[in-house]
Structure formats: C-alpha cells, structure tokens
Design a protein around this motif. Structure first.
Motif, PDB file in Angstrom:
ATOM      1  N   PRO A  61       0.808  -1.215   0.000  1.00 45.38           N
ATOM      2  CA  PRO A  61       0.000   0.000   0.000  1.00 45.38           C
ATOM      3  C   PRO A  61       0.851   1.280   0.000  1.00 45.38           C
ATOM      4  CG  PRO A  61      -0.959  -1.607   1.485  1.00 45.38           C
ATOM      5  CD  PRO A  61       0.381  -2.158   1.049  1.00 45.38           C
ATOM      6  N   ALA A  62       1.923   1.279   0.772  1.00 45.70           N
ATOM      7  CA  ALA A  62       2.802   2.458   0.792  1.00 45.70           C
ATOM      8  C   ALA A  62       3.523   2.609  -0.547  1.00 45.70           C
ATOM      9  CB  ALA A  62       3.813   2.332   1.925  1.00 45.70           C
ATOM     10  N   THR A  63       3.930   1.491  -1.136  1.00 49.13           N
ATOM     11  CA  THR A  63       4.616   1.547  -2.421  1.00 49.13           C
ATOM     12  C   THR A  63       3.685   2.096  -3.495  1.00 49.13           C
ATOM     13  OG1 THR A  63       5.937  -0.358  -1.770  1.00 49.13           O
ATOM     14  CG2 THR A  63       5.938   0.197  -4.105  1.00 49.13           C
ATOM     15  N   ILE A  64       2.438   1.664  -3.496  1.00 44.82           N
ATOM     16  CA  ILE A  64       1.463   2.154  -4.460  1.00 44.82           C
ATOM     17  C   ILE A  64       1.288   3.654  -4.297  1.00 44.82           C
ATOM     18  CG2 ILE A  64      -0.977   2.113  -5.138  1.00 44.82           C
ATOM     19  CD1 ILE A  64      -0.935  -0.911  -4.301  1.00 44.82           C
ATOM     20  N   ALA A  65       1.138   4.118  -3.056  1.00 48.11           N
ATOM     21  CA  ALA A  65       0.974   5.553  -2.811  1.00 48.11           C
ATOM     22  C   ALA A  65       2.196   6.331  -3.300  1.00 48.11           C
ATOM     23  CB  ALA A  65       0.751   5.793  -1.322  1.00 48.11           C
ATOM     24  N   MET A  66       3.376   5.797  -3.071  1.00 47.13           N
ATOM     25  CA  MET A  66       4.603   6.466  -3.533  1.00 47.13           C
ATOM     26  C   MET A  66       4.623   6.577  -5.052  1.00 47.13           C
ATOM     27  SD  MET A  66       8.556   5.337  -2.950  1.00 47.13           S
ATOM     28  CE  MET A  66       8.425   3.966  -4.081  1.00 47.13           C
ATOM     29  N   TYR A  67       4.277   5.487  -5.740  1.00 45.10           N
ATOM     30  CA  TYR A  67       4.302   5.527  -7.195  1.00 45.10           C
ATOM     31  C   TYR A  67       3.214   6.459  -7.740  1.00 45.10           C
ATOM     32  CZ  TYR A  67       7.931   2.115  -7.989  1.00 45.10           C
ATOM     33  OH  TYR A  67       9.146   1.491  -8.062  1.00 45.10           O
ATOM     34  N   ARG A  68       2.087   6.499  -7.102  1.00 43.12           N
ATOM     35  CA  ARG A  68       1.022   7.439  -7.542  1.00 43.12           C
ATOM     36  C   ARG A  68       1.495   8.870  -7.390  1.00 43.12           C
ATOM     37  NH1 ARG A  68      -3.349   5.073  -9.362  1.00 43.12           N
ATOM     38  NH2 ARG A  68      -4.196   3.190  -8.405  1.00 43.12           N
ATOM     39  N   ALA A  69       2.190   9.156  -6.288  1.00 42.24           N
ATOM     40  CA  ALA A  69       2.695  10.505  -6.051  1.00 42.24           C
ATOM     41  C   ALA A  69       3.734  10.871  -7.114  1.00 42.24           C
ATOM     42  CB  ALA A  69       3.301  10.614  -4.662  1.00 42.24           C
TER      43      ALA A  69
END
Length: 197
Positions: free
Chosen positions: A189-197
């Motif tokens: 979940p944190a990785t997904i948020a980072m890539y979205r950012a």
C-alpha cells in the motif's frame, strides 16, 4: 534419460529429479569414461551433457514419456528452490507449465532483483508468465508498474497500479493469501501511494 531435462547437473540434484541415490557415482563414471559429460567446475561437482547428446535425450524423453517431463521439471524446480537457486527454480517451474509456482518463485525473487538491479531478468520472467497471472499477483503487478514507470509510460503505469490495488482487495477474508508472504507484499500500500505521487 530423465536427467536430460537439466541444463546442469550434480549428484544430489539428479537423485532428487530421477528418484535414485547413486547419481554422483554414475556422473563420476560417465566423466571418467568420457561419455558425453562436461565438467563445469574444478571440484567436479557440476556437469552438463554434451549439447547434441542432451538434445537426443530430450527428444527421446518427449517421444517416449511426454507426461513425465513436467513432473521432472517440477522436481528440479523444487530442488533448485530449496538450494536458493531461483533462476533455475523459476525456469523449471515455467518448463513444467506450473505458472502459479513460477509466479510465487518470482515474487520471492523480487528483493534480490531489486538489490542487484536485474530489471531485465525480471522483465523476462514477467513476459514468460500469462498476463492474468501477473495481474492476480499484487507484487508482480506492482513490479510491472515500476518497469512501466521507468520506461516513461505513465498511462500504463496508472492502469497497473489500479490492477495492483484490485489484486490486493481480492485477498480472501480468512487471511489465507494465494501469494508469497514477503516484505514487498506487506509494504505494497505504501509503495502504491509512492508511485502514484
């Protein structure tokens, strides 16, 4: 004949694949008698068959016992995985047609791939797996998104991030997940948020 599915062989590996316990002695005899065997190391532990000889054996195995070939590849994959030889474990799982096992092994290989910056190897494995298998695995789907982002394809990256979130959401309620339980999965979940950012 049964060990012909192996690109390289050692006694313990042959024993595991063929189901005997005398392969090391047989390999030493074959090498001593100069019978189509090539040593791959100075310690004379790893060998390969002469290429033409291996091709003949594989053709004969396919002609005479085609149903046994996937079984032999699965045994080889198990042995290589137990000995932390991921490349060969994945290759034999793919050769066995066991895409779910191959996907799990690729998931387990992600930290090593990242550590050694072997994205081309990962791309090859991902390309070898059916796309629906990759989309069902949140970790593999996320790695595909990372490769797409590195290539500058933002639209395709967004699609893969969405697919990654969908795959995560499909986890059974009882907590039993069909994926390898890795740090990559837990931090997704944190990785997904980072890539979205």
């Amino acid at each position: 004949l049964h060990s012909a599915v192996l690109d390289r062989l050692t006694g313990r590996l042959c024993d595991a694949v063929v189901g005997h316990d005398d392969a090391a002695a047989m390999l030493r005899t074959l090498e001593r008698d100069n019978l189509f065997l090539v040593a791959l190391d100075d310690r004379r532990e790893w060998f390969r068959y002469h290429q033409l000889f291996a091709d003949v054996l594989r053709a004969r195995l396919l002609a005479e016992q085609p149903d046994l070939v996937p079984v032999l590849h699965r045994r080889a994959s198990d042995w290589f995985a137990k000995h932390d030889l991921g490349d060969e474990a994945i290759g034999h799982a793919l050769a066995a047609g066991d895409v779910d096992r191959a996907a799990t092994l690729v998931e387990l290989a992600v930290p090593e791939i990242r550590r050694h910056r072997q994205e081309a190897k990962m791309r090859g494995w991902l390309d070898s797996l059916p796309d629906d298998t990759v989309r069902r695995s949140p970790v593999l789907c996320m790695f595909t998104a990372a490769l797409l982002l590195a290539a500058g394809d933002l639209d395709a990256t967004t699609v893969r991030l969405d697919e990654t979130e969908r795959a995560l959401a499909t986890a059974p309620a009882d907590g039993e997940r069909p994926w390898a339980d890795t740090a990559e999965l837990r931090t997704l979940p944190a990785t997904i948020a980072m890539y979205r950012a």
